[in-house]
Design a protein around this motif. Structure first.
Motif, PDB file in Angstrom:
ATOM      1  N   CYS A 173      -2.695  15.401  -6.032  1.00 12.03           N
ATOM      2  CA  CYS A 173      -1.311  15.002  -5.739  1.00 12.03           C
ATOM      3  C   CYS A 173      -0.797  15.790  -4.541  1.00 12.03           C
ATOM      4  N   ALA A 190       1.735   9.492   2.790  1.00 12.45           N
ATOM      5  CA  ALA A 190       1.654   9.623   1.324  1.00 12.45           C
ATOM      6  C   ALA A 190       1.380  11.064   0.910  1.00 12.45           C
ATOM      7  N   GLU A 198       1.808  11.972  -9.564  1.00 15.17           N
ATOM      8  CA  GLU A 198       1.716  10.840  -8.636  1.00 15.17           C
ATOM      9  C   GLU A 198       0.282  10.368  -8.396  1.00 15.17           C
ATOM     10  N   ASN A 202      -0.513   6.446  -8.730  1.00 10.84           N
ATOM     11  CA  ASN A 202      -1.061   5.655  -7.604  1.00 10.84           C
ATOM     12  C   ASN A 202      -2.453   5.116  -7.934  1.00 10.84           C
ATOM     13  N   GLU A 206      -1.873   1.119  -7.547  1.00 16.49           N
ATOM     14  CA  GLU A 206      -2.036   0.582  -6.201  1.00 16.49           C
ATOM     15  C   GLU A 206      -3.132  -0.470  -6.175  1.00 16.49           C
ATOM     16  N   SER A 222      -5.045   1.675   0.211  1.00 20.61           N
ATOM     17  CA  SER A 222      -4.080   0.740  -0.391  1.00 20.61           C
ATOM     18  C   SER A 222      -3.128   0.211   0.672  1.00 20.61           C
ATOM     19  N   LYS A 224      -0.085   0.375   0.921  1.00 18.56           N
ATOM     20  CA  LYS A 224       0.975   1.331   1.238  1.00 18.56           C
ATOM     21  C   LYS A 224       0.455   2.483   2.107  1.00 18.56           C
ATOM     22  N   TYR A 226      -2.016   4.545   1.122  1.00 13.79           N
ATOM     23  CA  TYR A 226      -2.599   5.634   0.314  1.00 13.79           C
ATOM     24  C   TYR A 226      -4.122   5.564   0.384  1.00 13.79           C
TER      25      TYR A 226
END
Ligand code: HEM
Ligand SMILES: CC(=O)Cn1cnc2ccccc21
Length: 289
Positions: A173, A190, A198, A202, A206, A222, A224, A226
Motif C-alpha cells: 500500500c 496511485a 488499499e 485495489n 480493479e 488497471s 486507473k 494502478y
C-alpha cells in the motif's frame, strides 16, 4: 550461529524514542523525495530486506548482524534503490552511534509505518553488528514474477503461514515500483505514503490487464493507472490467499492487527530475545505534540 539479543542496559525507551523522533522528523522534513511520496516506503523496504535474508533451515541471515551496511548486501540487485534509505539513515547513526545497524534499520521500518498512520509496531532492541564476512550471499529476496506456490514456498523459509504472508504483502500500500530499480513501473498517481488496506481493495476491485511494461516485463495494469506485480496478483489466484485478501479489503482493523504481528515476526526473524524483554511501543510525533 545463534543470534542472542544483547539489550543495551544503559539505554531506555526514552533514548530509542529520541532516535524514532529524529527519523520521523527527517521523514517530514524531506517530503519531496520520490515525487513527494517521501522516504517512508523505502525505510519500510530496507527494514524488510535486512530481515528478508533469514533462512530458518540453517539459521543464517536476518536483521541481527546489520550486514545491509556492507557493499555485498546493499549492492544485491534486489536492493536496488535502497542506498537512498541507507544514506537517509547515515546522519541518524552518526548522532546515535551507540545503536546497532540492525536495530537502526528495523527501528526505521517501525517509525515509517507508524508515521504513515499505520498500526503500532512493538519493537525490541539488542541486535549486534556482525563482521563483513557474515554477510549472506545475494539472491535471498523474493522474485516479483513468482506465482502463488512460489510465494507460499518463499515465505515458508521464515515459517510464515498464509495469514502472515498476505498481511505482510499488504505493505505494498506504500510507495511504488521503479523501472530503474526492479524493472517494474508503478504510477505516481496511485502511489501512497499513508498506510491502509488499499492494496487489497485495489487488488480485488480493479479491472486488471496483464501487459508488458517498457522493460519487457509482464505486470498487471488497471484503467486507473494502478499496477500489480505478478507476485501481488498471485494473492488472487489461490483460494486460501484470496479469502484473506477479501477479509483485509473489508476490514482495515483486521489487516492492521495481522500486519503488526507479522511485521514484528519478520523484523525479529532468527533472533532470540531474553524472555523477560518487554517490547517498546513508541509514540508518534502527533501523539507527543
Ligand atoms: C512476494 C514478496 C515480495 C515481492 C516479490 C516484492 C517485490 C517488490 C518490488 C519489485 C518492489 C519495487 C522496488 C522498486 O522498483 O523500487 C517493491 C517495493 C516495495 N516493497 Fe515489496 N515485495 C515483496 C514483499 C514485501 C514485504 C513483505 C514488504 C514489507 C513488509 C514490502 C514492502 C515494500 C515497499 C514499502 C515497497 C515500496 C518501496 C518504494 O516505494 O520505493 N514488500 N517490492
Ligand atoms: C501504487 C502501486 O503500484 C501499489 N503497488 C502494487 N504493487 C506494488 C509493489 C510495490 C510497491 C507498490 C505496489
Amino acid at each position: 550461529g545463534l543470534n542472542v539479543a544483547i539489550p543495551n542496559k544503559s539505554k531506555s525507551i526514552k533514548d530509542y524514542q529520541n532516535v524514532y523522533n529524529d527519523i520521523a522528523e527527517k521523514i517530514r522534513e524531506e517530503d519531496e523525495f520520490d515525487n513527494y511520496i517521501g522516504y517512508g516506503p523505502i525505510l519500510v523496504r530496507i527494514a524488510w530486506h535486512s530481515s528478508g535474508t533469514f533462512d530458518k533451515n540453517n539459521m543464517t541471515g536476518g536483521s541481527f548482524g546489520g550486514t545491509m551496511r556492507f557493499k555485498k548486501e546493499i549492492n544485491d540487485p534486489s536492493n536496488a534503490g535502497l542506498k537512498q534509505a541507507d544514506e537517509f539513515l547515515a546522519p541518524i547513526y552518526k548522532k546515535h552511534s551507540w545503536i546497532s545497524h540492525g536495530d537502526l534499520y528495523t527501528l526505521a521500518g517501525v517509525t515509517a509505518v507508524q508515521e504513515a498512520q499505520g498500526p503500532k509496531i512493538p519493537w525490541r532492541p539488542g541486535r549486534v553488528d556482525q563482521p563483513e564476512n557474515t554477510t549472506p550471499e545475494n539472491g535471498r529476496l523474493p522474485d516479483a514474477t513468482g506465482d502463488s506456490s512460489y510465494v507460499r514456498n518463499y515465505f515458508g523459509r521464515f515459517g510464515f503461514n498464509d495469514t502472515e504472508i498476505v498481511a505482510l504483502i499488504g505493505a505494498h500500500c506504500l510507495g511504488k515500483t521503479h523501472l530503474e530499480n526492479s524493472g517494474f513501473e508503478g504510477p505516481w498517481g496511485a502511489a501512497s505514503n499513508v498506510f491502509s488496506n488499499e492494496f487489497f481493495v485495489n487488488l480485488l476491485n480493479e479491472n486488471w490487464k496483464l501487459q508488458k511494461n517498457a522493460a519487457g516485463n509482464e505486470q498487471y495494469d488497471s484503467p486507473k493507472g494502478y499496477m500489480m506485480l505478478p507476485a501481488d496478483f498471485a494473492l488472487r489466484q489461490d483460494n486460501k490467499f484470496l479469502k484473506l485478501v477479501k477479509a483485509y479489503a473489508n476490514d482495515q482493523d483486521l489487516f492492521f492487527n495481522d500486519f503488526a504481528k507479522a511485521y514484528v515476526k519478520l523484523l525479529e526473524s532468527g533472533i532470540h530475545f531474553p524472555a523477560d524483554q518487554k517490547p517498546f511501543i513508541f509514540k508518534t510525533l502527533d501523539e507527543q505534540e
